[in-house]
Motif scaffolding. Sequence first.
Motif, PDB file in Angstrom:
ATOM      1  N   CYS A  51       0.885  -1.146  -0.018  1.00 33.83           N
ATOM      2  CA  CYS A  51      -0.012  -0.134  -0.072  1.00 33.83           C
ATOM      3  C   CYS A  51       0.862   1.276   0.182  1.00 33.83           C
ATOM      4  N   HIS A  53       0.246   3.913   1.155  1.00 39.21           N
ATOM      5  CA  HIS A  53       0.186   4.817   2.282  1.00 39.21           C
ATOM      6  C   HIS A  53       1.252   4.406   3.546  1.00 39.21           C
ATOM      7  N   LYS A  54       0.908   3.168   4.041  1.00 36.43           N
ATOM      8  CA  LYS A  54       2.031   2.969   5.106  1.00 36.43           C
ATOM      9  C   LYS A  54       2.866   1.400   4.887  1.00 36.43           C
ATOM     10  N   ARG A  55       2.556   0.971   3.442  1.00 34.73           N
ATOM     11  CA  ARG A  55       3.240  -0.098   3.099  1.00 34.73           C
ATOM     12  C   ARG A  55       2.780  -1.382   3.525  1.00 34.73           C
ATOM     13  N   ALA A  56       1.565  -1.587   4.060  1.00 30.59           N
ATOM     14  CA  ALA A  56       0.912  -2.837   4.611  1.00 30.59           C
ATOM     15  C   ALA A  56       0.616  -3.588   3.223  1.00 30.59           C
ATOM     16  N   CYS A  70      -7.286  -1.737   0.989  1.00 26.75           N
ATOM     17  CA  CYS A  70      -6.285  -2.062   1.922  1.00 26.75           C
ATOM     18  C   CYS A  70      -6.891  -2.281   3.287  1.00 26.75           C
ATOM     19  N   TYR A  72      -5.451  -2.033   6.068  1.00 28.01           N
ATOM     20  CA  TYR A  72      -4.982  -1.139   7.370  1.00 28.01           C
ATOM     21  C   TYR A  72      -5.885  -0.049   7.638  1.00 28.01           C
ATOM     22  N   HIS A  73      -5.832   0.981   6.759  1.00 31.36           N
ATOM     23  CA  HIS A  73      -6.714   2.192   6.815  1.00 31.36           C
ATOM     24  C   HIS A  73      -7.612   2.387   5.868  1.00 31.36           C
ATOM     25  N   GLY A  74      -7.737   1.335   4.845  1.00 37.36           N
ATOM     26  CA  GLY A  74      -8.921   1.450   3.870  1.00 37.36           C
ATOM     27  C   GLY A  74      -8.673   2.311   2.635  1.00 37.36           C
ATOM     28  N   PHE A  75      -7.454   2.405   2.238  1.00 36.10           N
ATOM     29  CA  PHE A  75      -7.229   3.152   0.937  1.00 36.10           C
ATOM     30  C   PHE A  75      -7.710   1.795   0.053  1.00 36.10           C
TER      31      PHE A  75
HETATM   32  S1  FES Z   1      -1.183   1.061   5.088  1.00 32.39           S
HETATM   33 FE1  FES Z   1      -3.005   0.902   3.408  1.00 32.39          FE
HETATM   34  S2  FES Z   1      -4.346   2.327   4.084  1.00 32.39           S
HETATM   35 FE2  FES Z   1      -2.891   2.547   5.449  1.00 32.39          FE
END
Ligand code: FES
Length: 336
Positions: A51, A53-56, A70, A72-75
């Motif tokens: 991702c 955003h934060k590489r999840a 994603c 983690y935070h829904g992107f």
């Molecule tokens: S790491 Fe994917 S939305 Fe935050």
Amino acid sequence: MDGRGFVRDAWYVGAESGEVQGAPLPRILLGDPVVFYRAADGRAVALEDRCCHKRAPLSLGRIEGDCLACGYHGFAFDPSGACVRAPGAPGIPERARVHSYPVIERHRYLWIWMGDPAKADPGAIPDFHTNDDPDWARTGACLPVAGNYLLMIENLLDLSHVGFVHAGTIGSDDTSASIVWESEQHRVVGVRASTDIDTPPHNRRQGFGPRCDQTKVMTFLACSHITIDITTRERLPAGSSQAARQMHIMLLNSITPETEGRCHYFWSSTRDFAVDDAAVTEFFHAMTVRAFDEDRVMIEAQQRIIDLDPSAPTVTVLGDLGGVQARRLVSARLER
Ligand code: FES
Ligand SMILES: [Fe+2]
């Protein structure tokens, strides 16, 4: 060679079609995290499994229609890799996207192009039609191997190992067989011919007599595919008026690098005899799983020794010719 040292402008097998059904499938290919999933219409999609955003890993997320969200935070990302939802942002941040890879589903595999998408020519996908041709039976699997993919390529191009590694399973290959190699721009072809040898048990079971002739044509298609076309012809008693039968086994092997020290070995065993006989398919599956696991054990042990001192000297013999030429083709591609 690090993960960037792989030939990227080439089709690799990323997954078996059947592996990508309901849930996203994560897989590291050529050192990159990739996630496969299916869009609403069933089309296979491959995105960077990281991702922005934060590489999840997106593979821990959810499929929403055509998109992958994603966990983690829904992107959320569409099949082109564009971000279509970014919770917590007033709009979609300009650089929010992940890489999307060209994917083609053909012959029971998802073929992925990890290089320049403009060069991804579907016509360059190897002909693996026996994998889904109704005149052929097929079994296969993906075997993870903790070894560099070129060690597996060498293994498949030097069948003199059969009598040693597989002494207890598929048994003795004919080491007296003549072999001729030819190298072209994108492939290396070896023809191994054996005359008047013991008929393999699976051909005996189909009614062949005790002796046969056999030709194995090994074709390396740069940079990661090897087909082995085995034709077995029965030897008839002198004066027989019967027509000699022949049977084919086509082995389709694709070895996709995971990292420098690991690979995914996709194998298929296809045949043009006893096509509807599930027991024969089961026999081939069990035999191949056992045999390829013997290769895996040897290659993983070889890789551990190589890692101790990659510069330790080696000796090359005539039987290595196919592997030497294959490595040459790969190096030439890397230099280009
Ligand atoms: S790491 Fe994917 S939305 Fe935050
Ligand atoms: Fe082997």
